[in-house]
Design a protein around this motif. Sequence first.
Motif, PDB file in Angstrom:
ATOM      1  N   SER A 132      -1.549  22.000  11.281  1.00  0.00           N
ATOM      2  CA  SER A 132      -2.892  21.395  11.220  1.00  0.00           C
ATOM      3  C   SER A 132      -2.918  19.993  11.817  1.00  0.00           C
ATOM      4  O   SER A 132      -3.819  19.655  12.584  1.00  0.00           O
TER       5      SER A 132
ATOM      6  N   GLY B  64     -14.499  14.868  11.718  1.00  0.00           N
ATOM      7  CA  GLY B  64     -13.999  14.516  13.041  1.00  0.00           C
ATOM      8  C   GLY B  64     -14.673  13.266  13.579  1.00  0.00           C
ATOM      9  O   GLY B  64     -15.381  12.541  12.866  1.00  0.00           O
TER      10      GLY B  64
ATOM     11  N   ARG C 196      -2.671  20.165  15.649  1.00  0.00           N
ATOM     12  CA  ARG C 196      -3.913  20.596  16.292  1.00  0.00           C
ATOM     13  C   ARG C 196      -4.973  19.506  16.217  1.00  0.00           C
ATOM     14  O   ARG C 196      -5.698  19.249  17.190  1.00  0.00           O
ATOM     15  N   PHE C 197      -5.081  18.842  15.059  1.00  0.00           N
ATOM     16  CA  PHE C 197      -6.089  17.796  14.887  1.00  0.00           C
ATOM     17  C   PHE C 197      -5.807  16.630  15.832  1.00  0.00           C
ATOM     18  O   PHE C 197      -6.719  16.079  16.456  1.00  0.00           O
ATOM     19  N   THR C 198      -4.525  16.270  15.947  1.00  0.00           N
ATOM     20  CA  THR C 198      -4.160  15.170  16.843  1.00  0.00           C
ATOM     21  C   THR C 198      -4.475  15.519  18.297  1.00  0.00           C
ATOM     22  O   THR C 198      -4.981  14.679  19.050  1.00  0.00           O
ATOM     23  N   GLU C 199      -4.193  16.742  18.694  1.00  0.00           N
ATOM     24  CA  GLU C 199      -4.519  17.171  20.056  1.00  0.00           C
ATOM     25  C   GLU C 199      -6.012  17.092  20.321  1.00  0.00           C
ATOM     26  O   GLU C 199      -6.449  16.659  21.400  1.00  0.00           O
ATOM     27  N   ASP C 200      -6.814  17.509  19.329  1.00  0.00           N
ATOM     28  CA  ASP C 200      -8.273  17.428  19.480  1.00  0.00           C
ATOM     29  C   ASP C 200      -8.720  15.976  19.607  1.00  0.00           C
ATOM     30  O   ASP C 200      -9.604  15.653  20.407  1.00  0.00           O
ATOM     31  N   LEU C 201      -8.103  15.086  18.816  1.00  0.00           N
ATOM     32  CA  LEU C 201      -8.432  13.661  18.899  1.00  0.00           C
ATOM     33  C   LEU C 201      -8.110  13.116  20.282  1.00  0.00           C
ATOM     34  O   LEU C 201      -8.902  12.364  20.863  1.00  0.00           O
ATOM     35  N   ARG C 202      -6.952  13.465  20.823  1.00  0.00           N
ATOM     36  CA  ARG C 202      -6.558  12.979  22.144  1.00  0.00           C
ATOM     37  C   ARG C 202      -7.543  13.452  23.208  1.00  0.00           C
ATOM     38  O   ARG C 202      -7.827  12.736  24.174  1.00  0.00           O
ATOM     39  N   ASP C 203      -8.055  14.672  23.038  1.00  0.00           N
ATOM     40  CA  ASP C 203      -9.049  15.180  23.992  1.00  0.00           C
ATOM     41  C   ASP C 203     -10.361  14.411  23.884  1.00  0.00           C
ATOM     42  O   ASP C 203     -11.016  14.124  24.889  1.00  0.00           O
ATOM     43  N   GLU C 204     -10.757  14.082  22.660  1.00  0.00           N
ATOM     44  CA  GLU C 204     -12.040  13.419  22.426  1.00  0.00           C
ATOM     45  C   GLU C 204     -12.021  11.962  22.854  1.00  0.00           C
ATOM     46  O   GLU C 204     -13.005  11.445  23.385  1.00  0.00           O
TER      47      GLU C 204
END
Length: 443
Positions: free
Chosen positions: A307, A271, A310-318
């Motif tokens: 997957s 990540g 979810r990974f893209t959503e986590d990236l947008r949050d970060e």
Amino acid sequence: MSKPIVAIVGRPNVGKSTLFNQIGKRRVSIVDDMPGVTRDRIYMDAEWLNHTFTMIDTGGIEFEDDDHILKSMRQQALVAMEEADVIVFVVDGRAGLTTADEEVGRMLRNTKKPVILAVNKIDSPQLEAGVYEFYSLGLGEPLGIAASNSLGLGDLLDAVVAAFPENDGEDKEEDEISIAVIGRPNVGKSSIVNALIGENRVIVSNVPGTTRDAIDTHFVSDNIKFMLIDTAGMRRKGKIDEAIERYSVMRSLRAVDRADVVLMVINAEEGITEQDKKIAGYAHESGKGVIIVVNKWDVFPDKDDKSTLRFTEDLRDEIGFLQYAPVLYTSALTGQRIHRITELVKYVADQQSMRIQTSVLNELIRDAVSVNPPPSHRGKQLKIFFMTQADIQPPKFIIFVNDPELMHFSYLRFLENRLRESFGFEGTPLKLIVRGRKEEEDY
């Protein structure tokens, strides 16, 4: 055009960060200070006497073995010697010359880089005589300063800009798209670079770039010319210790400056890290096109059909300030989706160069205002007269209103979202500038 890099080095508690912050706050106009980007900086874009440059606060770089001051000092000095154009060596005028200062002084004397010796904490006439002690470092005339109250900063900055190298110009053709591949070590940058220039590509030339002995690779894909800019991990691999390489952001910043489009490479298994966010923030503030490349997707554990979502959503949050950046999932090892990189780079470069007619923009403004009326404050209503596009790369829009202070950042974000919904602008930041204009003026 690549901006000169100025590194501030010195042992702990000599005032490096104070100098860095004070220059930004008191004496130099900050080039960019955009909302939504991490403010925990180790870099700062600044301007002095019409010279734009990037300052690096090495005191903001975390090193292991904090108890070993000399080791940390050597690391900072090595990074600066390797990557900076000018080095500001800060020492403590109250504490006097120390063994650590002498150690780093010996290293800096052997570099070909200009070194400006700043003797800090000289805030009274009684302490001025202590400056002369530092002549023994053999680094030229020491400059007495007091970073805490800005004493001597003008003379220091005069010396810094006078030491900047002459700009030799860019080795880039006019119709060529330049790409910088950035990210931490071991995320697969070199593998992606090798795949890009090796997979059905025609290498046009390998010529020295403007960054000393870096090699910029020029290649053609689908009749489109590209230039791949050398970044961390691509040159002089054994020259710097691997531990230091983790903290050497300078060459990444330099590559971003010279690029049209930045590939932000992330290891799918690890990540994004804080260091990644800082570099990504620099690319965003510099107005560069950005593509997030999630590499090593072939070994991502427990993948399913959700997957990537979810990974893209986590990236947008970060990294919320890169909501506009497309995300590509690749594997340099297997070649998965590597062929899509140049297609996406070309697409983002086109988005950066898009121009919208003023009449079309004003129709968008009318529709936006009807859907969501502008805010009011203390009985005064914001009125938007018109919008026009002023520039490209990145696209810049000027919005004329009755009172700029009535424009809340949330409404500006609403207008940006409307622009993106209507015209795309995928992969590029947008700059929206609000200017006042009296209602009775003819527009």
